[in-house]
Design a protein around this motif. Structure first.
Motif, PDB file in Angstrom:
ATOM      1  N   PRO A  46      27.798 -10.128 -37.318  1.00 25.23           N
ATOM      2  CA  PRO A  46      27.388  -9.128 -36.325  1.00 25.23           C
ATOM      3  C   PRO A  46      25.950  -8.685 -36.533  1.00 25.23           C
ATOM      4  CG  PRO A  46      29.584  -8.666 -37.082  1.00 25.23           C
ATOM      5  CD  PRO A  46      29.072  -9.789 -37.931  1.00 25.23           C
ATOM      6  N   GLY A  47      25.200  -8.661 -35.445  1.00 30.77           N
ATOM      7  CA  GLY A  47      23.799  -8.266 -35.498  1.00 30.77           C
ATOM      8  C   GLY A  47      22.847  -9.440 -35.556  1.00 30.77           C
ATOM      9  N   THR A  48      23.382 -10.645 -35.687  1.00 32.58           N
ATOM     10  CA  THR A  48      22.534 -11.816 -35.905  1.00 32.58           C
ATOM     11  C   THR A  48      22.522 -12.702 -34.664  1.00 32.58           C
ATOM     12  OG1 THR A  48      23.401 -11.734 -38.143  1.00 32.58           O
ATOM     13  CG2 THR A  48      22.045 -13.627 -37.583  1.00 32.58           C
ATOM     14  N   PHE A  49      21.321 -13.032 -34.182  1.00 33.87           N
ATOM     15  CA  PHE A  49      21.262 -13.918 -33.021  1.00 33.87           C
ATOM     16  C   PHE A  49      20.024 -14.804 -33.040  1.00 33.87           C
ATOM     17  CE2 PHE A  49      20.378  -9.465 -32.224  1.00 33.87           C
ATOM     18  CZ  PHE A  49      19.060  -9.446 -31.821  1.00 33.87           C
ATOM     19  N   LYS A  50      19.495 -14.993 -34.241  1.00 35.60           N
ATOM     20  CA  LYS A  50      18.296 -15.807 -34.398  1.00 35.60           C
ATOM     21  C   LYS A  50      18.558 -17.287 -34.160  1.00 35.60           C
ATOM     22  CE  LYS A  50      19.414 -16.055 -39.258  1.00 35.60           C
ATOM     23  NZ  LYS A  50      19.636 -17.478 -39.490  1.00 35.60           N
ATOM     24  N   ASP A  51      19.760 -17.762 -34.507  1.00 35.63           N
ATOM     25  CA  ASP A  51      20.040 -19.183 -34.356  1.00 35.63           C
ATOM     26  C   ASP A  51      20.057 -19.578 -32.880  1.00 35.63           C
ATOM     27  OD1 ASP A  51      20.239 -19.238 -37.081  1.00 35.63           O
ATOM     28  OD2 ASP A  51      22.423 -19.276 -37.137  1.00 35.63           O
ATOM     29  N   GLY A  52      20.670 -18.702 -32.096  1.00 38.38           N
ATOM     30  CA  GLY A  52      20.668 -18.934 -30.653  1.00 38.38           C
ATOM     31  C   GLY A  52      19.239 -18.959 -30.134  1.00 38.38           C
ATOM     32  N   TRP A  53      18.462 -18.027 -30.625  1.00 38.13           N
ATOM     33  CA  TRP A  53      17.059 -17.935 -30.216  1.00 38.13           C
ATOM     34  C   TRP A  53      16.303 -19.211 -30.603  1.00 38.13           C
ATOM     35  CZ3 TRP A  53      12.447 -18.042 -32.940  1.00 38.13           C
ATOM     36  CH2 TRP A  53      11.302 -17.599 -32.255  1.00 38.13           C
ATOM     37  N   LEU A  54      16.608 -19.728 -31.790  1.00 43.66           N
ATOM     38  CA  LEU A  54      15.934 -20.945 -32.243  1.00 43.66           C
ATOM     39  C   LEU A  54      16.227 -22.116 -31.310  1.00 43.66           C
ATOM     40  CD1 LEU A  54      16.160 -20.988 -36.143  1.00 43.66           C
ATOM     41  CD2 LEU A  54      14.093 -21.265 -34.757  1.00 43.66           C
ATOM     42  N   PHE A  55      17.496 -22.243 -30.919  1.00 41.58           N
ATOM     43  CA  PHE A  55      17.827 -23.327 -29.993  1.00 41.58           C
ATOM     44  C   PHE A  55      17.145 -23.096 -28.650  1.00 41.58           C
ATOM     45  CE2 PHE A  55      21.707 -24.020 -32.723  1.00 41.58           C
ATOM     46  CZ  PHE A  55      21.308 -25.259 -33.178  1.00 41.58           C
ATOM     47  N   ASP A  56      17.044 -21.831 -28.258  1.00 46.65           N
ATOM     48  CA  ASP A  56      16.373 -21.545 -26.994  1.00 46.65           C
ATOM     49  C   ASP A  56      14.897 -21.968 -27.042  1.00 46.65           C
ATOM     50  OD1 ASP A  56      18.591 -20.466 -25.807  1.00 46.65           O
ATOM     51  OD2 ASP A  56      18.103 -18.390 -26.325  1.00 46.65           O
ATOM     52  N   ASN A  57      14.290 -21.801 -28.201  1.00 48.17           N
ATOM     53  CA  ASN A  57      12.846 -21.960 -28.270  1.00 48.17           C
ATOM     54  C   ASN A  57      12.348 -23.154 -29.081  1.00 48.17           C
ATOM     55  OD1 ASN A  57      11.832 -19.375 -26.876  1.00 48.17           O
ATOM     56  ND2 ASN A  57      13.416 -18.654 -28.278  1.00 48.17           N
ATOM     57  N   HIS A  58      13.127 -23.568 -30.077  1.00 48.37           N
ATOM     58  CA  HIS A  58      12.636 -24.638 -30.965  1.00 48.37           C
ATOM     59  C   HIS A  58      13.715 -25.676 -31.235  1.00 48.37           C
ATOM     60  CE1 HIS A  58       9.065 -22.211 -31.808  1.00 48.37           C
ATOM     61  NE2 HIS A  58       9.883 -21.172 -31.943  1.00 48.37           N
ATOM     62  N   CYS A  59      14.428 -26.030 -30.212  1.00 48.14           N
ATOM     63  CA  CYS A  59      15.586 -26.907 -30.394  1.00 48.14           C
ATOM     64  C   CYS A  59      15.202 -28.233 -31.054  1.00 48.14           C
ATOM     65  CB  CYS A  59      16.232 -27.148 -29.025  1.00 48.14           C
ATOM     66  SG  CYS A  59      17.854 -27.854 -29.145  1.00 48.14           S
ATOM     67  N   ALA A  60      14.180 -28.860 -30.567  1.00 49.08           N
ATOM     68  CA  ALA A  60      13.794 -30.176 -31.096  1.00 49.08           C
ATOM     69  C   ALA A  60      13.407 -30.078 -32.558  1.00 49.08           C
ATOM     70  CB  ALA A  60      12.651 -30.753 -30.271  1.00 49.08           C
ATOM     71  N   ALA A  61      12.710 -29.005 -32.926  1.00 52.93           N
ATOM     72  CA  ALA A  61      12.284 -28.861 -34.320  1.00 52.93           C
ATOM     73  C   ALA A  61      13.490 -28.725 -35.245  1.00 52.93           C
ATOM     74  CB  ALA A  61      11.370 -27.647 -34.458  1.00 52.93           C
ATOM     75  N   VAL A  62      14.498 -27.961 -34.792  1.00 57.72           N
ATOM     76  CA  VAL A  62      15.705 -27.816 -35.609  1.00 57.72           C
ATOM     77  C   VAL A  62      16.347 -29.186 -35.814  1.00 57.72           C
ATOM     78  CG1 VAL A  62      18.034 -26.859 -35.695  1.00 57.72           C
ATOM     79  CG2 VAL A  62      16.136 -25.438 -34.899  1.00 57.72           C
ATOM     80  N   ILE A  63      16.462 -29.939 -34.724  1.00 59.79           N
ATOM     81  CA  ILE A  63      17.104 -31.256 -34.842  1.00 59.79           C
ATOM     82  C   ILE A  63      16.269 -32.199 -35.699  1.00 59.79           C
ATOM     83  CG2 ILE A  63      17.947 -33.261 -33.537  1.00 59.79           C
ATOM     84  CD1 ILE A  63      18.627 -31.305 -31.262  1.00 59.79           C
TER      85      ILE A  63
END
Lengths: 422, 326, 526
Positions: A46-63
């Motif tokens: 609860p309180g965490t939503f950075k991972d969603g944000w990362l996919f929204d903004n830096h999806c290719a970099a994560v992959i």
């Protein structure tokens, strides 16, 4: 491939384990039957939503980070274990994977979507009905966000029953020849699925109950194969470090929510103070109200008093105050008391306990009742301290170990008096 | 078999590879309380009643779920450990919230009392690992968790084979035999006793314990580690005992009234005398081999030995057989 | 069984033939399930898709009555692919060449056509069975209740012998006994040609031993088998019949014919715990007996383990123990055997039977002992034929297909097979008296394939008449994937739909076991 550049990086999923240590352990593990990588995107704290944000903004970099890890540890198969509510992100990930398949960076069969198992009677849900996590705040948010029960219709798994996964119990030769295959696995829809071994169980189609450790996933993970499990943000930082874009593990993505003017995800230096995060990044406290209490790193890190708003947001400093940086999810409260927030957190834990081990199953619920009880009667023979200790020492996983921290923080920072009925 | 030597409470003990700390403790005569453990199942480690201290581990480990390895140093006592274990025992007494709701099931054998359930999962694991029926599931979370027939159906509609193995492995009385509850008379002061014997159905020869109250059979159970069945029973063995005290049982000898053609109750002396007289008469008129004897493969060895002896040694014929065809 | 039940867990490969183990021997099947969980290979030969068959590595869903062609073909594959144990065959068997020639008559393709199974599956099964060291064979009445029952068993022992799969843990030829004391009943000499302890009536020395012990000359005339006794009713050579705990007019095949015989009988004495159908109609005298829970004694299970039976409750009313009744009758017949004491009866048997001499009540107080057990220091025998077959050299038999007594034809186009279900037991005098079991499975049913049901326009649960040349019964259709086209299956438990009204007069040519497992029938609406 050299990963010296990752020496300073610590995992961003909450436990803060050194990343290179895990990568090396998996690289050195028995490779006879293949290896697996799981990107933990269950993001249930609860309180965490950075991972969603990362996919929204830096999806290719994560992959890319996942791909590089796969190359390093020699994994043939990978999964992004995605929080089922993240349907928008699922589409972004699918598109990014398809792009990489066309660029020959991933095996051609990549991008399949599997469904992990959840708790019976509480199926995973695909759609959150457009509800934005950031918009929710305060107390209701905890219960609603945590329970996942409020939205969507019962998920019929869209023909993606977990049996589909079980058809691929081991990487086949053609998989290995085809290169690294990255698929999406939709999570089981429960808080505990974020615990890496419970997550693996759910992927194997079982009830998502954490495993006993040792053995650890680095040697015995999914289907018994050596498995590297890292958080989304960890892969992102790793990718930035490997590509040379970033050198030192010095910043974090902070999820800031609650009573602030501009809730959101902000990249800021580790060691920044909570007050700076609130004022300089999140636009200050809503209605300029007085902060009643705050949470430094997600619900599991417990509440802190406003007097500590100027302490450094780092694991080392926060530890002195009885807690950790957790998932770097700062939640600000103005209307609710520390006791109210703590009660909600404990209720959340009680609800989310997988019910495998006695201390967590019974302890969380009894403490939730105890906090919620106006008179704070403690009806048990054993003392509160004995019970907290039994949970800390006797539970199987982190949920049970850390739940007592909620009470400890109330005692330590809010003069919460321990009452005894007897 | 390779062995490991470890130290428990300062003493060395050698155990076989693959044995758990619980096995090792048992070898030393240290009995740890367990609730979720059943030798016939894979270790679960959920109840946490058998926690012991292991050097190098960050917190106590469940002895049942921890495999031994050479050089382990283990302690089964200590103030902190004992407090933790005592607290967990106390926790197990807590009646969870879900206990207020329960399922009712039309089946006549297996009942569930959630107030007694400690979520040890033994029944679920038994059904999965041993029976491989998966007719039981652990649903819900936290204190709202409970056990139910898979998908919430009646046991009669699941793949349940009504073996009652879940009752057998349940460490509390959460799962119970409905049949037993029905015939057990709380008011009665008749003596309760347990008799070890052998099941009378198929040829496996399961060793069973017949529980009786006075002259009434009230339950049949089996003990782990005993007989060829190791505590397992099937639906017939565990539950099909109502016939024993059935009102249709024959209680008096019968002879056919030659006039009415009906069978009528008579005395033993009369029945035996008629039988013997007629047998001897037929033997005299038609020879010993005009009599035939059919033994039952349901009776005891002694019964059927005596029957063939009667045929051979008294009547003088080898006309003895049984339906034993296998 | 040549092996022990507990050993099954160590199996690497199990060949289960004509045994619906999970329903007929559920607790023994748990050991198989455990072995499967550990990765053991499972080969099932059964016309029905049983629980085990569904999970088998190979399921050979043969046409009923074609076991020998199949086993010959398997033997053929093993020999022609050189997978047999040549050393074992050479030193410990006899008759290999003849057997090999007979098997060679059944190349895989021919057998596949006769058995109506896939040739590749036969090969696969043969290779798997030969490949594993711990490979055991398990069979029950699906093998024995045929005109060729004895040869069927021999076809299995052929496989064990050519592969040397005999004489160690989890490896041998294992008939699973259908009733609690089938094994003991045989051991005790309830057999027209065997005295107690498998000592032959034909053996003069054995007769002398028993004659001396019993104080009465044992007849040298071999007795009659059950089927011959029933025949004797018809030609009136049998005048009196003493029936202990059996119900022949329900359990024997071709019931109508059995009725005719019983009507001619002068004296029927029945000894049972319930008034059974036979007694109700024909008995002159009925002795009320006791069930297993009301007496002391021993049962011997499938793995030859002699175990103690103990009294838990008193018999109802004036009912007496079976042993007491026989002692009382003996006395009435002029022979006072003294007090009816089970342990003394056992001791008398054990003294006269060398393979059992080491077993007494004191030794089996805690746990049973498996015979052979020749003396009191002997621990009992877990598996037979260790090192070598007991008779020295294992006999291999040349076998050929024997057609069933009755085959499906244009008039009676379906093959009926019968058997036991999980919830009931034989004539179900006990289990149908249990409410729960009665509810779970209250009435007779006919398993029929969807294809046959469609052709005959029969719906699931529809009431139907099953008719054979002997008679007809009413039952209910159960459209099921378990049976193959052309075959229907019925449980044997229901008196009101007694399958033995349908079954025929076929019996094993050597030992007379009735061919319960198949007869030709037709279905029609009532």
């Amino acid at each position: 491939m050299d990963i010296d550049c990752l020496d300073s990086l610590r995992g961003c999923g909450g436990a803060g384990f050194p990343t290179s240590f895990k990568w090396n352990a998996v690289r050195d593990a028995n490779a006879d039957f293949g290896k697996v990588i799981i990107c933990n995107a269950d993001e249930g704290e609860p309180g965490t939503f950075k991972d969603g944000w990362l996919f929204d903004n830096h999806c290719a970099a994560v992959i890319d980070g996942i791909r590089h890890a796969a190359e390093y540890v020699n994994a043939q198969r990978g999964f992004i274990y995605l929080r089922p509510e993240y349907s928008a992100q699922r589409e972004l990930i699918s598109a990014a994977i398809q792009q990489m398949v066309s660029d020959n960076k991933l095996a051609p069969q990549s991008g399949r979507i599997f469904q992990a198992n959840g708790f019976p009677g509480r199926p995973a849900q695909l759609d959150n009905g457009g509800l934005s996590i950031v918009e929710l705040s305060s107390l209701d948010w905890f219960v609603e966000h945590g329970s996942h029960d409020l939205v969507g219709e019962t998920q019929q798994s869209g023909g993606l029953a977990h049996d589909a996964m079980l058809q691929y119990p081991l990487p086949q030769n053609e998989d290995i020849e085809a290169g690294f295959c990255l698929d999406i696995c939709l999570g089981g829809g429960a808080y505990i699925c974020g615990e890496e071994t419970a997550m693996i169980e759910s992927m194997e189609g079982k009830r998502p109950q954490p495993r006993h450790k040792p053995p650890f996933p680095t040697t015995n993970g999914l289907w018994g194969l050596p498995t590297l499990v890292n958080n989304v943000e960890t892969f992102w930082w790793a990718e930035r470090m490997i590509s040379g874009e970033w050198q030192q593990d010095a910043e974090r993505l902070f999820s800031i929510s609650g009573a602030v003017n501009k809730p959101g995800v902000y990249q800021a230096p580790i060691g920044i103070t909570a007050r700076q995060l609130i004022n300089d990044y999140a636009g200050g406290v809503k209605d300029a109200a007085e902060i009643s209490c705050w949470i430094p790193g997600g619900a599991a890190t417990g509440v802190l008093p406003p007097t500590l708003l100027d302490c450094e947001m780092s694991t080392e400093v926060l530890r002195e105050h009885g807690t950790t940086l957790g998932t770097a999810a700062l939640v600000v409260f103005t209307e609710e008391s520390a006791l109210e927030v703590s009660t909600k957190i404990m209720q959340f834990f009680a609800q989310e306990s997988c019910s495998q081990c006695t201390p967590c199953r019974i302890g969380c619920a009894e403490f939730a009742d105890y906090l919620a009880d106006e008179k704070h009667n403690w009806p048990h023979r054993g003392s509160i301290d004995d019970w907290l200790q039994a949970m800390q020492l006797g539970s199987i996983c982190g949920l049970g170990f850390t739940a007592p921290l909620i009470i400890h923080q109330l005692q330590k920072h809010f003069n919460f008096e321990v009452q005894h009925a007897n | 078999m390779p062995t490991n030597t470890l130290t428990i409470n300062g003493e060395q003990v050698a155990v076989l590879q693959g044995e758990s700390l619980l096995d090792a403790c048992a070898k030393m005569g240290i009995s740890l309380l367990t609730a979720c453990h059943d030798n016939r199942l894979e270790a679960y480690g959920g109840c946490r009643t058998c926690l012991v201290d292991l050097d190098g581990a960050p917190r106590p480990v469940p002895a049942c779920k921890t495999l031994t390895s050479a050089g382990m140093v283990v302690s089964t006592s200590g103030e902190q450990l004992e407090t933790v274990r005592a607290t967990i025992d106390e926790m197990l007494e807590c009646i969870p919230a879900a206990a207020l709701e329960t399922w009712t099931d039309a089946n006549r054998f297996i009942g569930y009392d959630p107030q007694q359930c400690i979520m040890c999962d033994r029944c679920v694991r038994y059904c999965d690992e041993i029976m491989q029926c998966n007719a039981l599931e652990h649903v819900g979370q936290g204190v709202d968790a409970f056990i139910q027939p898979t998908q919430g159906d009646s046991f009669l509609d699941t793949s349940c084979e009504l073996c009652g193995g879940c009752i057998g492995t349940c460490p509390t009385d959460a799962l119970y035999s409905k049949q037993s509850l029905k015939v057990f008379n709380e008011q009665s002061d008749a003596v309760l006793s347990s008799t070890r014997t052998v099941c009378n159905y198929c040829g496996v020869g399961c060793v069973i314990d017949i529980e009786s109250q006075g002259n009434n059979v009230i339950d049949i159970d089996a003990q782990t580690g005993v007989g060829p069945n190791d505590g397992h029973l099937c639906s017939k063995g565990r539950f099909a005992w109502q016939f024993i005290n059935h009102p249709q049982r024959l209680t008096k000898p019968l002879v056919r009234n030659t006039e009415s053609g009906e069978l009528e109750e008579t005395s033993w002396q009369n029945a035996l005398s008629i039988a013997a007289t007629k047998m001897l008469d037929i033997k005299q008129r038609h020879g010993a081999d005009s009599l035939a004897f059919l033994a039952s493969s349901r009776c005891t060895n002694e019964d059927v030995y005596a029957l063939q002896k009667l045929a051979r040694a008294i009547i003088g014929t080898n006309n003895v057989h049984s339906c034993a065809a296998t | 069984m040549t092996n022990s039940i507990a050993e099954i867990e160590q199996s690497e490969c199990m060949l289960v033939v004509g045994s619906n183990t999970t329903e007929a021997h559920p607790v023994l099947a748990l050991r198989m399930k455990k072995a499967m969980r550990g990765g053991a290979k499972l080969l099932v030969v059964d016309p029905r898709k049983t629980w085990l068959a569904e999970r088998a590595d190979v399921h050979l869903q043969i046409k009923p009555g074609t076991d020998i062609p199949l086993m010959n073909a398997i033997a053929n594959v093993i020999i022609s692919e050189d997978l047999h144990n040549k050393q074992y065959v050479e030193s410990l068997t006899e008759g290999f060449d003849e057997m090999k020639l007979a098997a060679a008559e059944w190349p895989v393709e021919r057998a596949a056509a006769t058995c109506e199974v896939d040739a590749g599956d036969i090969r696969k099964a043969a290779r798997l069975y030969a490949a594993y060291k711990h490979a055991g064979i398990y069979y029950t009445l699906g093998i024995t209740e045929h005109v060729c029952g004895v040869d069927n068993v021999r076809s299995l022992s052929n496989l064990a012998l050519i592969t040397g799969h005999l004489g160690y843990e989890a490896t041998g030829v294992n008939p699973l006994r259908g009733q609690n004391n089938v094994q003991g009943c045989n051991d005790m000499g309830n057999n027209p040609v065997y005295l107690p302890g498998y000592q032959e009536v034909a053996d003069g020395a054995a007769r002398e031993k028993f004659s001396a012990a019993w104080g009465q000359q044992v007849s040298e005339i071999p007795g009659r088998r059950l089927d011959q006794m029933l025949d004797g009713l018809h030609d009136e050579s049998i005048k009196a019949f003493f029936v202990m705990g059996e119900d022949p007019i329900v359990s024997e095949p071709n019931v109508e014919h059995v009725h005719v015989g019983f009507k001619k009988l002068e004296l029927l004495i029945s000894q049972d715990i319930f008034l059974n159908e036979t007694a109700k109609i024909y008995a002159d005298v009925v002795f009320p007996a006791t069930c297993f829970a009301e007496k002391e004694g021993t049962f011997t299970n499938s793995e030859r383990r002699v175990q103690r039976v103990r009294k838990a409750v008193d018999a109802p009313g004036e009912a007496r123990t079976d042993l007491q009744i026989i002692f009382d009758l003996a006395k009435e017949l002029g022979h006072d055997w003294g007090k009816a004491q089970p342990s003394k009866v056992w001791d008398e048997f054990a003294r006269l039977s060398p393979n059992f001499s080491g077993i007494n009540y004191a030794r089996i107080e805690e746990s049973g002992i498996q015979w052979p057990c020749p003396d009191v220091s002997h621990p009992g025998t877990k598996f037979l034929h260790e090192g070598a077959p007991i008779r020295g050299k294992g006999r291999l038999y040349p076998l050929d297909h024997i057609k069933p007594w009755e085959e499906a034809d244009d008039d009676y186009p379906l093959t009926l097979s019968t058997g036991r279900t999980l919830y009931h037991y034989n004539a179900a005098t006990q289990t149908l008296r249990n409410e729960g079991h009665r509810e779970k499975q209250p009435k007779s049913f006919v398993e029929i394939s969807a294809e046959d049901a469609r052709e005959l326009n029969i719906a699931d649960k529809e009431e139907i008449v099953v008719q054979s040349r002997r008679g007809s019964i009413v039952s209910w259709a159960k459209v099921s994937e378990k049976v193959r086209k052309g075959v229907i299956w019925m449980p044997m438990h229901y008196a009101e739909a007694s399958v033995n009204i349908l079954t025929g007069d076929g019996k094993d040519l050597k030992v007379g076991t009735p061919e319960y497992k198949l007869c030709a029938v037709r279905l029609h609406k009532p």
